[in-house]
Design an enzyme around this catalytic site. Structure first.
Site, mmCIF file in Angstrom:
data_model
loop_
_atom_site.group_PDB
_atom_site.id
_atom_site.type_symbol
_atom_site.label_atom_id
_atom_site.label_comp_id
_atom_site.label_asym_id
_atom_site.label_seq_id
_atom_site.Cartn_x
_atom_site.Cartn_y
_atom_site.Cartn_z
ATOM 1 N N ASN A 180 0.894 -1.268 -0.016
ATOM 2 C CA ASN A 180 -0.096 -0.062 -0.121
ATOM 3 C C ASN A 180 1.012 1.281 0.003
ATOM 4 O OD1 ASN A 180 -2.241 1.536 -0.100
ATOM 5 N ND2 ASN A 180 -2.950 0.982 2.036
ATOM 6 N N HIS A 240 -1.636 0.811 16.287
ATOM 7 C CA HIS A 240 -1.075 1.301 15.204
ATOM 8 C C HIS A 240 0.201 1.956 15.566
ATOM 9 C CE1 HIS A 240 -1.374 2.474 10.693
ATOM 10 N NE2 HIS A 240 -2.289 0.859 10.952
ATOM 11 N N HIS A 284 -2.620 -10.511 8.974
ATOM 12 C CA HIS A 284 -3.047 -8.999 8.440
ATOM 13 C C HIS A 284 -4.029 -9.468 7.231
ATOM 14 C CE1 HIS A 284 -1.811 -5.000 6.576
ATOM 15 N NE2 HIS A 284 -2.552 -5.043 7.246
ATOM 16 N N ASP A 313 -5.991 -3.449 1.677
ATOM 17 C CA ASP A 313 -4.820 -3.249 0.697
ATOM 18 C C ASP A 313 -4.144 -4.475 0.497
ATOM 19 O OD1 ASP A 313 -4.833 -1.761 3.590
ATOM 20 O OD2 ASP A 313 -2.745 -2.825 3.135
ATOM 21 N N TYR A 320 -6.960 7.071 13.415
ATOM 22 C CA TYR A 320 -6.629 5.698 12.589
ATOM 23 C C TYR A 320 -7.884 5.008 12.840
ATOM 24 C CZ TYR A 320 -5.753 1.320 11.594
ATOM 25 O OH TYR A 320 -6.050 -0.082 11.097
ATOM 26 N N GLU A 352 -3.021 -4.782 19.421
ATOM 27 C CA GLU A 352 -2.317 -4.889 18.255
ATOM 28 C C GLU A 352 -1.252 -3.533 17.955
ATOM 29 O OE1 GLU A 352 -4.487 -5.393 14.673
ATOM 30 O OE2 GLU A 352 -2.814 -4.703 13.535
ATOM 31 N N GLU A 404 2.461 -6.902 11.408
ATOM 32 C CA GLU A 404 1.937 -6.869 9.653
ATOM 33 C C GLU A 404 2.856 -6.054 9.073
ATOM 34 O OE1 GLU A 404 -1.514 -4.426 10.931
ATOM 35 O OE2 GLU A 404 -0.973 -2.960 9.716
ATOM 36 N N ARG A 414 -12.961 -6.125 15.722
ATOM 37 C CA ARG A 414 -12.030 -5.050 16.073
ATOM 38 C C ARG A 414 -12.800 -3.467 16.446
ATOM 39 N NH1 ARG A 414 -7.308 -2.364 12.447
ATOM 40 N NH2 ARG A 414 -8.970 -0.830 11.883
ATOM 41 N N HIS A 441 -13.808 -5.159 11.157
ATOM 42 C CA HIS A 441 -13.680 -3.947 11.641
ATOM 43 C C HIS A 441 -14.938 -3.149 11.993
ATOM 44 C CE1 HIS A 441 -9.190 -3.303 9.913
ATOM 45 N NE2 HIS A 441 -9.413 -4.639 10.271
ATOM 46 N N ASP A 448 -6.421 -1.888 17.735
ATOM 47 C CA ASP A 448 -5.361 -1.918 17.008
ATOM 48 C C ASP A 448 -4.727 -0.339 17.259
ATOM 49 O OD1 ASP A 448 -3.965 -1.907 13.501
ATOM 50 O OD2 ASP A 448 -3.118 -1.439 15.020
ATOM 51 N N ARG A 472 1.497 -11.516 12.961
ATOM 52 C CA ARG A 472 0.525 -10.945 11.789
ATOM 53 C C ARG A 472 1.137 -10.957 10.611
ATOM 54 N NH1 ARG A 472 -3.819 -8.873 12.100
ATOM 55 N NH2 ARG A 472 -3.673 -6.746 11.019
ATOM 56 N N GLU A 499 -7.602 -11.505 9.806
ATOM 57 C CA GLU A 499 -8.255 -10.634 9.860
ATOM 58 C C GLU A 499 -9.025 -10.290 8.511
ATOM 59 O OE1 GLU A 499 -5.517 -7.100 9.620
ATOM 60 O OE2 GLU A 499 -7.262 -5.440 9.605
ATOM 61 N N TRP A 511 2.298 6.963 12.136
ATOM 62 C CA TRP A 511 0.866 6.958 11.754
ATOM 63 C C TRP A 511 0.413 5.538 11.938
ATOM 64 C CZ3 TRP A 511 -1.413 3.826 8.050
ATOM 65 C CH2 TRP A 511 -2.788 4.165 7.914
HETATM 66 C C1 CS2 Z 1 -4.055 -1.930 9.783
HETATM 67 C C2 CS2 Z 1 -3.903 -1.896 8.182
HETATM 68 O O1 CS2 Z 1 -5.816 -3.768 9.364
HETATM 69 C C3 CS2 Z 1 -4.990 -3.287 10.084
HETATM 70 O O2 CS2 Z 1 -4.430 -3.974 11.238
HETATM 71 O O3 CS2 Z 1 -3.118 -1.825 10.518
HETATM 72 O O4 CS2 Z 1 -5.338 -1.422 7.846
HETATM 73 C C4 CS2 Z 1 -2.983 -0.773 7.768
HETATM 74 O O5 CS2 Z 1 -3.207 0.509 8.275
HETATM 75 C C5 CS2 Z 1 -2.994 -0.812 6.475
HETATM 76 O O6 CS2 Z 1 -2.821 -2.205 5.988
HETATM 77 C C6 CS2 Z 1 -1.795 -0.034 5.840
HETATM 78 O O7 CS2 Z 1 -1.927 -0.176 4.297
HETATM 79 MG MG MG Z 2 -2.650 -3.310 12.159
#
Ligand code: CS2
Ligand code: MG
Length: 414
Positions: free
Chosen positions: A49, A224, A324, A328, A171, A248, A274, A159, A134, A222, A295, A351, A414
């Site tokens: 991504n 992140h 993961h 994307d 996020y 996560e 991930e 999640r 999600h 998450d 992940r 996921e 991020w």
């Molecule tokens: C996230 C992802 O799904 C998740 O756990 O961390 O959405 C992540 O932000 C994206 O794969 C980034 O491209």
């Molecule tokens: Mg994640």
């Protein structure tokens, strides 16, 4: 005379061509298609991504010329050639390119053997793979309502992410009805982050979700990569009463020892990986029992051949897989991952964000959701195809992921 082993003669297995298909049905995907003399083709996902064209170029310029003429049945040797032969080892671009080749070759093997991928790996360990979806909302109330909607749809694991008061964007929170797609602009959008606001707010999200939905639903969150180790330890401890299934990416994991601090303060299960792309990114975390779920998934972890090594290593330490599975990662990765999930003994959870219908139309597949789990079909290979005519209707659109800055303007994660 066909040699013993992989069905189809050595001649049939000769790689005669390979090409990269870049398409953007709602978001960008990079797919590798490998062709053999016997006419059997295989697909691998190479989507990274925000860096899609880097992987596409790596494949086109540096990998594909090395594939022509090789035996598609020599999956391990081709993996070793692409890994050791690169000299510049590891990294998300290289390992995503290697993954695409690897998955395409496993797909070809399955088609030649007339077997679904899970059978080639060793057969079923389970009927279906437990998945999580999600749920998100601007407010705690909206996020908890979204959790409820997924429970009604039969999800056993959800999640939960919510907006944080005082922050314009958070996020994982989307304003649209589609899944959250963070790569939204040609250049990174800037977001503002405040850890104090987030730490004060997040326990309230799970207090509300448990009050609304009870103890049975598996809840995940998450972070992140946003917290320092001690902040992650504090939040993991604050969330213990709500018994999360996992917490996560609580802190950036380049420093694997950072997780010792989190472990000292909390029993909340930890998931990470991930953004990893090789066993070396997670070896210390696994062997020191610093995490509970790994992940790292098929497309970014060097394919089935390498992720199988990670999963088997993790099994020695009671660490389970939790691939993961964001939007994307293409349906090709979802298909391959689900076959892996169906086989791997130390499976944890998969996921499952929901691709758009136009994405699913480009990538016909045979996996299906039933009663909280995804079930693969018995199509030989990984069971995912590509409609190249339709794919050609969605040209690449340059997109990058956002960045985050603290309220004082300093760059953050991020
Ligand atoms: C996230 C992802 O799904 C998740 O756990 O961390 O959405 C992540 O932000 C994206 O794969 C980034 O491209
Ligand atoms: Mg994640």
């Amino acid at each position: 005379m066909a040699k013993a082993g992989v069905q189809g003669s050595t001649r049939d297995r000769e790689i005669t061509g390979a090409r990269v298909i870049v398409t953007c049905p709602g978001r960008n995907f990079v797919t590798l298609k490998i062709e053999t003399k016997g006419g059997v083709t295989g697909l691998g996902d190479a989507t990274l991504n925000g860096r899609e064209l880097a992987v596409a170029a790596y494949l086109t310029e540096h990998v594909i010329p090395n594939l022509i003429g090789r035996d598609a049945g020599r999956i391990e040797d081709i993996w070793q050639f692409l890994y050791r032969g690169a000299y510049w080892r590891r990294g998300p671009v290289t390992m995503s390119a290697i993954a695409a080749v690897d998955v395409a070759l496993w797909d070809i093997l399955g088609k030649m053997a007339g077997m679904p991928l899970y059978q080639l790996l060793g057969g079923r360990s389970r009927d279906g793979a437990l998945v999580y979806c999600h749920a998100n909302g601007d407010s705690i109330e909206q996020a908890s309502e979204a959790v409820g909607r997924y429970i009604e749809q039969g999800y056993l694991a959800v999640r939960a992410q919510s907006g944080v008061p005082g922050l314009a964007k958070t996020y994982g929170v989307t304003k649209s009805k589609l899944a959250y797609e963070p790569a939204e602009s040609e250049l990174p959008t800037e977001t503002v982050w405040s850890t104090p606001k987030y730490l004060r707010h997040t326990p309230k999200l799970f207090e509300r979700a448990r009050a609304d939905h009870g103890e049975e639903v598996l809840l995940l969150h998450d972070v992140h990569h946003r917290l320092t180790p001690i902040e992650a330890a504090r939040l993991a401890k604050d969330l213990e009463p709500y018994r999360l299934f996992w917490f996560e990416d609580s802190t950036p994991a380049e420093n694997q020892d950072a997780f010792k601090l989190i472990r000292q303060h909390s029993t909340t299960p930890l998931a990470v990986g991930e953004v990893f792309n090789s066993i070396w990114d997670c070896k210390g975390l696994i062997e020191n029992q610093l995490i509970d779920y790994i992940r790292t998934t098929i497309v970014h972890g060097g394919g089935i051949t390498h992720v199988r090594r990670i999963a088997d290593f993790a099994a020695l330490y009671g660490v389970r897989t939790g691939f993961h599975g964001a939007t994307d990662l293409s349906p090709v990765t979802m298909g391959a991952a689900l076959h892996f999930d169906t086989w791997v003994p130390n499976f944890g959870i998969q996921e499952y964000m929901h691709h758009t219908q136009e994405t699913l139309d480009v990538f016909p597949h045979d996996y299906a959701f039933r009663e909280g789990r995804l079930h693969v079909g018995d199509t030989p290979g990984h069971g995912v195809g590509i409609d190249e005519t339709l794919a050609a209707k969605f040209p690449y659109a340059p997109k990058q992921l956002p960045i985050a800055r603290l309220e004082d303007g300093a760059m953050w994660d991020w």
